[in-house]
Design a protein around this motif. Structure first.
Motif, PDB file in Angstrom:
ATOM      1  N   SER A   1      -6.139   8.586  10.976  1.00 17.24           N
ATOM      2  CA  SER A   1      -6.829   7.467  10.318  1.00 17.24           C
ATOM      3  C   SER A   1      -5.821   6.672   9.497  1.00 17.24           C
ATOM      4  O   SER A   1      -4.696   7.124   9.254  1.00 17.24           O
ATOM      5  CB  SER A   1      -7.928   7.997   9.404  1.00 17.24           C
TER       6      SER A   1
ATOM      7  N   ARG B   1     -16.505   5.501   8.183  1.00 17.96           N
ATOM      8  CA  ARG B   1     -15.560   6.513   8.695  1.00 17.96           C
ATOM      9  C   ARG B   1     -15.934   6.907  10.101  1.00 17.96           C
ATOM     10  O   ARG B   1     -17.094   6.992  10.418  1.00 17.96           O
ATOM     11  CB  ARG B   1     -15.573   7.750   7.811  1.00 17.96           C
TER      12      ARG B   1
ATOM     13  N   PHE C   1      10.317  17.412  -3.606  1.00 18.05           N
ATOM     14  CA  PHE C   1       9.008  18.054  -3.780  1.00 18.05           C
ATOM     15  C   PHE C   1       8.031  17.746  -2.654  1.00 18.05           C
ATOM     16  O   PHE C   1       7.140  18.532  -2.389  1.00 18.05           O
ATOM     17  CB  PHE C   1       8.410  17.722  -5.171  1.00 18.05           C
ATOM     18  N   VAL C   2       8.204  16.610  -1.954  1.00 20.89           N
ATOM     19  CA  VAL C   2       7.256  16.294  -0.868  1.00 20.89           C
ATOM     20  C   VAL C   2       7.703  16.878   0.485  1.00 20.89           C
ATOM     21  O   VAL C   2       6.937  16.864   1.443  1.00 20.89           O
ATOM     22  CB  VAL C   2       7.042  14.761  -0.679  1.00 20.89           C
TER      23      VAL C   2
ATOM     24  N   ILE D   1      -1.074   5.988   5.857  1.00 18.92           N
ATOM     25  CA  ILE D   1      -0.469   5.442   4.634  1.00 18.92           C
ATOM     26  C   ILE D   1       0.211   6.566   3.839  1.00 18.92           C
ATOM     27  O   ILE D   1       1.363   6.437   3.421  1.00 18.92           O
ATOM     28  CB  ILE D   1      -1.543   4.741   3.765  1.00 18.92           C
ATOM     29  N   LEU D   2      -0.508   7.676   3.664  1.00 20.02           N
ATOM     30  CA  LEU D   2       0.069   8.789   2.895  1.00 20.02           C
ATOM     31  C   LEU D   2       1.262   9.399   3.627  1.00 20.02           C
ATOM     32  O   LEU D   2       2.253   9.784   3.012  1.00 20.02           O
ATOM     33  CB  LEU D   2      -0.997   9.849   2.617  1.00 20.02           C
TER      34      LEU D   2
ATOM     35  N   HIS E   1      13.150  12.713  -2.849  1.00 21.34           N
ATOM     36  CA  HIS E   1      12.356  13.631  -3.676  1.00 21.34           C
ATOM     37  C   HIS E   1      11.980  14.903  -2.918  1.00 21.34           C
ATOM     38  O   HIS E   1      11.052  14.904  -2.107  1.00 21.34           O
ATOM     39  CB  HIS E   1      11.088  12.922  -4.179  1.00 21.34           C
TER      40      HIS E   1
ATOM     41  N   MET F   1       1.820   9.576  -5.562  1.00 21.58           N
ATOM     42  CA  MET F   1       2.335  10.926  -5.297  1.00 21.58           C
ATOM     43  C   MET F   1       3.322  11.350  -6.390  1.00 21.58           C
ATOM     44  O   MET F   1       3.321  12.510  -6.823  1.00 21.58           O
ATOM     45  CB  MET F   1       3.018  10.977  -3.923  1.00 21.58           C
ATOM     46  N   LEU F   2       4.177  10.411  -6.817  1.00 23.45           N
ATOM     47  CA  LEU F   2       5.141  10.740  -7.883  1.00 23.45           C
ATOM     48  C   LEU F   2       4.412  11.086  -9.180  1.00 23.45           C
ATOM     49  O   LEU F   2       4.747  12.058  -9.860  1.00 23.45           O
ATOM     50  CB  LEU F   2       6.099   9.557  -8.111  1.00 23.45           C
TER      51      LEU F   2
ATOM     52  N   ASP G   1       3.348   7.875   5.611  1.00 28.08           N
ATOM     53  CA  ASP G   1       4.491   6.979   5.436  1.00 28.08           C
ATOM     54  C   ASP G   1       5.035   7.058   3.999  1.00 28.08           C
ATOM     55  O   ASP G   1       6.250   7.025   3.786  1.00 28.08           O
ATOM     56  CB  ASP G   1       4.098   5.534   5.760  1.00 28.08           C
ATOM     57  N   ALA G   2       4.122   7.183   3.042  1.00 27.37           N
ATOM     58  CA  ALA G   2       4.559   7.288   1.639  1.00 27.37           C
ATOM     59  C   ALA G   2       5.392   8.558   1.453  1.00 27.37           C
ATOM     60  O   ALA G   2       6.445   8.538   0.803  1.00 27.37           O
ATOM     61  CB  ALA G   2       3.341   7.305   0.718  1.00 27.37           C
ATOM     62  N   VAL G   3       4.924   9.666   2.034  1.00 24.55           N
ATOM     63  CA  VAL G   3       5.629  10.941   1.886  1.00 24.55           C
ATOM     64  C   VAL G   3       7.002  10.879   2.561  1.00 24.55           C
ATOM     65  O   VAL G   3       7.999  11.345   2.003  1.00 24.55           O
ATOM     66  CB  VAL G   3       4.769  12.086   2.462  1.00 24.55           C
TER      67      VAL G   3
ATOM     68  N   ALA H   1       1.005   4.201  -2.786  1.00 23.21           N
ATOM     69  CA  ALA H   1       0.785   5.605  -2.405  1.00 23.21           C
ATOM     70  C   ALA H   1       1.964   6.461  -2.869  1.00 23.21           C
ATOM     71  O   ALA H   1       1.777   7.584  -3.352  1.00 23.21           O
ATOM     72  CB  ALA H   1       0.597   5.707  -0.892  1.00 23.21           C
ATOM     73  N   LYS H   2       3.183   5.916  -2.753  1.00 22.05           N
ATOM     74  CA  LYS H   2       4.363   6.661  -3.224  1.00 22.05           C
ATOM     75  C   LYS H   2       4.265   6.896  -4.733  1.00 22.05           C
ATOM     76  O   LYS H   2       4.505   7.994  -5.225  1.00 22.05           O
ATOM     77  CB  LYS H   2       5.653   5.868  -2.932  1.00 22.05           C
TER      78      LYS H   2
ATOM     79  N   SER I   1       8.847   8.276   3.077  1.00 23.62           N
ATOM     80  CA  SER I   1       9.715   7.417   2.292  1.00 23.62           C
ATOM     81  C   SER I   1      10.183   8.143   1.019  1.00 23.62           C
ATOM     82  O   SER I   1      11.359   8.091   0.645  1.00 23.62           O
ATOM     83  CB  SER I   1       8.958   6.125   1.959  1.00 23.62           C
ATOM     84  N   LEU I   2       9.276   8.858   0.364  1.00 23.59           N
ATOM     85  CA  LEU I   2       9.652   9.625  -0.835  1.00 23.59           C
ATOM     86  C   LEU I   2      10.636  10.748  -0.509  1.00 23.59           C
ATOM     87  O   LEU I   2      11.507  11.088  -1.308  1.00 23.59           O
ATOM     88  CB  LEU I   2       8.403  10.254  -1.472  1.00 23.59           C
TER      89      LEU I   2
ATOM     90  N   LEU J   1       5.715  19.048   2.985  1.00 22.51           N
ATOM     91  CA  LEU J   1       4.651  18.413   3.769  1.00 22.51           C
ATOM     92  C   LEU J   1       5.131  18.039   5.167  1.00 22.51           C
ATOM     93  O   LEU J   1       4.327  17.817   6.070  1.00 22.51           O
ATOM     94  CB  LEU J   1       4.140  17.152   3.050  1.00 22.51           C
TER      95      LEU J   1
ATOM     96  N   ASP K   1       2.746  14.454  -9.012  1.00 22.41           N
ATOM     97  CA  ASP K   1       3.703  15.555  -9.194  1.00 22.41           C
ATOM     98  C   ASP K   1       4.025  15.748 -10.667  1.00 22.41           C
ATOM     99  O   ASP K   1       4.196  16.869 -11.140  1.00 22.41           O
ATOM    100  CB  ASP K   1       4.975  15.259  -8.384  1.00 22.41           C
TER     101      ASP K   1
ATOM    102  N   VAL L   1       0.845  -1.198   0.000  1.00 16.12           N
ATOM    103  CA  VAL L   1       0.000   0.000   0.000  1.00 16.12           C
ATOM    104  C   VAL L   1       0.883   1.251   0.000  1.00 16.12           C
ATOM    105  O   VAL L   1       0.616   2.221  -0.734  1.00 16.12           O
ATOM    106  CB  VAL L   1      -0.941  -0.011   1.221  1.00 16.12           C
ATOM    107  N   THR L   2       1.940   1.240   0.809  1.00 20.18           N
ATOM    108  CA  THR L   2       2.850   2.392   0.848  1.00 20.18           C
ATOM    109  C   THR L   2       3.478   2.616  -0.520  1.00 20.18           C
ATOM    110  O   THR L   2       3.588   3.743  -1.006  1.00 20.18           O
ATOM    111  CB  THR L   2       3.972   2.152   1.887  1.00 20.18           C
ATOM    112  N   PHE L   3       3.875   1.499  -1.137  1.00 20.25           N
ATOM    113  CA  PHE L   3       4.477   1.585  -2.466  1.00 20.25           C
ATOM    114  C   PHE L   3       3.526   2.255  -3.453  1.00 20.25           C
ATOM    115  O   PHE L   3       3.909   3.179  -4.182  1.00 20.25           O
ATOM    116  CB  PHE L   3       4.847   0.165  -2.948  1.00 20.25           C
TER     117      PHE L   3
END
Lengths: 67, 573
Positions: B375, A67, B394-395, B380-381, B392, A37-38, B383-385, A33-34, B387-388, B398, A41, A29-31
């Motif tokens: 939440s 939710r 550009f993130v 997830i976002l 990178h 984002m890329l 952690d993604a940011v 999401a990354k 890691s990026l 944040l 951009d 999931v993290t992968f």
């Protein structure tokens, strides 16, 4: 606006599948999401990215999470 | 040694009756004490009621913003805060073992204070309480609990509970600075509204000698504490503050278990290579709230600081916004009590500070999402940011902790504009606090402010930017006009050359030979800046008529359309 050709799409399909297989299950999931984002951009158009997020949300099998 | 503040028998206890005190303040925390000192600048007396007999230990709020330091200068404790505190500009955020964000806060060479100064809240309160004790205007009553508050159109009444019995007390105004669990708020049946973040933080002070510089360090998902977030700040006296995000749902008491706390801290110190011996001084558990009262004024009762709003810890906006409340309310209350404004001015306290809180909550909600993702989607976002961010850039914005910045009262009803001008047209927009920059020189010799802030206040300050043509007479005609307008003010000429200033004799002049002030403040020859007593700009007028200046001041005091007090000004206009 240009689109990927069918052969290019096939390649992306394969590359993304391979990458998902290589990433540990807990990090898939993290992968994704990354990657999202890329790509966002690269698109560099907030409105378009929000439309694509909505598109990706359509037609999923499971009921939406509470939710 | 903990200082115990004795109970002193007040006159009301023996006489059985209370004079009508101008201002009662509930709570001798930093906000209540700062407010009492703000009022004292104007000669306004206050009675501060504090149930405790000592200052609570521990760091609690530790980061003082540049704007707060300017405010503390104004109430006479800035130098002590500066001498006791540690200034800093940098921050570093790590994800696992990678440095992913470097914070570098602006520190222009002419500014007086560091963007941030670290000092334990307990030390801040000691300094403020000592200053309050020195001021004859402040009647600080320890071991005195204000209860049963009620009000009518004329006054606020309350009962004060003391070790020697109860007495009745009356004031024209009551300001509740009695903190997150405000008893005054509860008595009035008022509720905070907003959100409570599910995240908890364990916070601890440790004593440790370390050569590491003063900066903010944050570790996301550190190897020593996987999945969690840790923050570390240096404080004076070899004290370090460590905050850990708590994962899971163990009760607070278990998280506060000393062995458990020491293990956590030990593993963090080992990870960052600190080898010196250390000892635990203080621990607490913190929850992130974004809560505020829908209104800060209820008749003759006003709310300030945590009693009015609770904001998340991340970005250091809690106490800093409390100091801004005291700074905003002090001069307004004083002007009402001195008969220079009606209580309509107090509605602007509510308006301006609530707008500030809403802005703070918007900013703080963003940092909170990052520090304790509420939440799964946000986690997830996040952690993604992170890691990026390793590769990178550009993130990386944040990850910015969005440290507290002063709120500009751009929408304030107190502001006046030239036709066609808008608040955001200048580097210092109308409504913003003036930067506290070094002044190149001043005259006469008996008046030597080193920084702009030292030359303002406590009243309204009119900064008149004069050209070098001798004897424009503008300053004199302004003063004549304002003499009958019923406004307390100081007029300062900002001259371009020392010679011109000398011709002015005893008139206060600030020198601006390089036009640095003109540039910084968006002024040119002939400009008049009207600076409120709290240091916020409320008008930038180019070559205004004296009548125009009177109208702007009437507006800044919310006297427009008023009967008796407006007449002097209208007569002149």
């Amino acid at each position: 606006m240009t689109h990927l050709t069918p052969p290019e799409l096939e390649e992306i399909f394969a590359a993304l599948s391979r990458a998902l297989n290589e990433v540990a299950a807990a990090e898939r999931v993290t992968f994704l999401a990354k990657l999202a984002m890329l790509l966002a951009d690269e698109v560099a158009d907030g409105g378009r990215v929000r439309e694509l997020i909505a598109s990706a949300q359509q037609d999923l099998e499971k009921a939406p999470a509470a939710r | 040694m903990t200082e115990i503040f004795p109970f002193r028998r007040p006159p009301e206890l023996d006489s059985g009756r209370s004079e009508l005190h101008p201002v009662l303040i509930a709570g001798a925390g930093p906000v209540g004490l700062a407010l009492a000192l703000e009022l004292a600048r104007f000669g306004v007396r206050s009675v501060v009621l504090e149930p405790r007999d000592r200052i609570d230990p521990g760091s609690r709020a530790i980061c003082i913003s540049r704007r707060s330091m300017d405010i503390l200068d104004g109430i006479g404790v800035g130098e002590e805060f500066r001498a006791a505190g540690l200034g800093w500009v940098r921050g570093r955020s790590y994800y696992r073992q990678h440095l992913v964000f470097e914070l570098e806060m602006p520190f222009p060479p002419l500014e007086k204070h560091f963007p941030m100064t670290n000092l334990q809240q307990s030390t801040m309160e000691q300094i403020l309480a000592a200053e309050a004790a020195r001021r004859p205007e402040v009647d600080l009553r320890w071991q005195s609990r204000l209860r049963d508050v009620s009000q009518d159109a004329e006054r606020v009444r309350g009962e004060v509970e003391t070790p020697a019995g109860r007495y009745a007390l009356e004031g024209a105004w009551l300001v509740a600075c009695d903190g997150a669990r405000s008893a005054v708020r509860e008595r009035l049946g008022l509720r905070l509204e907003g959100f409570a973040s599910p995240g908890r933080y364990l916070i601890a002070d440790i004593r440790m000698k370390s050569a590491h510089p003063t900066e903010r360090r944050v570790w996301f998902d550190p190897p020593c504490n996987p999945g969690s977030t840790a923050i570390m700040h240096k404080q004076p006296g070899d004290v370090w503050r460590v905050d850990f995000q708590i994962l899971g749902d163990r009760p607070d008491a278990e998280e506060l278990d000393e062995r458990r706390v020491c293990e956590r801290i030990g593993s963090l110190l080992e990870m960052i290579g600190e080898r010196a011996p250390w000892g635990l001084l203080w621990t607490s558990v913190y929850r992130a709230y974004g809560l505020a009262l829908p209104r800060y004024r209820h008749g003759r009762v006003l709310f300030a600081g945590d009693a009015a709003h609770l904001v998340p810890i991340f970005g250091v906006r809690g106490l800093n916004s409390g100091f801004a409340d005291a700074n905003n309310l002090g001069w307004k209350l004083a002007h009402c009590l001195r008969g220079l404004a009606s209580d309509a001015l107090l509605d602007s306290y509510d308006l301006e500070r609530r707008a500030a809180t809403q802005d703070i909550l918007r900013q703080a909600a963003k940092s909170t999402v990052f520090m304790t993702p509420p939440s799964e989607g946000e986690r997830i976002l996040r952690d993604a940011v992170l890691s990026l961010a390793i590769r990178h850039p550009f993130v990386r914005p944040l990850i910015d902790p969005r440290q507290s910045v002063p709120y500009d009262y751009r929408e304030s009803p107190l502001n006046s504009f030239d036709a066609g001008e808008r608040a955001e047209d200048a580097a210092v927009p109308t409504g913003a606090p003036l930067p506290n920059v070094r002044v190149a020189g001043s005259s006469p010799a008996s008046w030597q402010p080193r920084h702009l802030g030292d030359g303002l206040g406590p009243d309204f300050c009119l900064l008149l930017f004069e050209d070098d043509a001798a004897g424009s007479g503008r300053a004199e005609s302004l003063e004549r006009a304002l003499a009958c307008a019923g406004v307390a003010f100081r007029l300062v000429v900002v001259a371009r050359s020392a010679g011109r200033a000398e011709e002015r004799g005893e008139r206060r002049c600030i020198l601006d030979p390089e036009c640095a002030l003109r540039e910084a403040l968006g002024a040119r020859d002939g400009t008049l800046l009207i600076v409120r007593p709290d240091g916020h700009l409320c008008a930038r007028l180019h070559a205004p008529s004296p009548a125009r200046v009177v109208r702007a001041l009437e507006r800044a005091l919310q006297r427009e359309g008023e009967g008796a007090r407006g007449t002097a000004a209208r007569r002149f206009a």
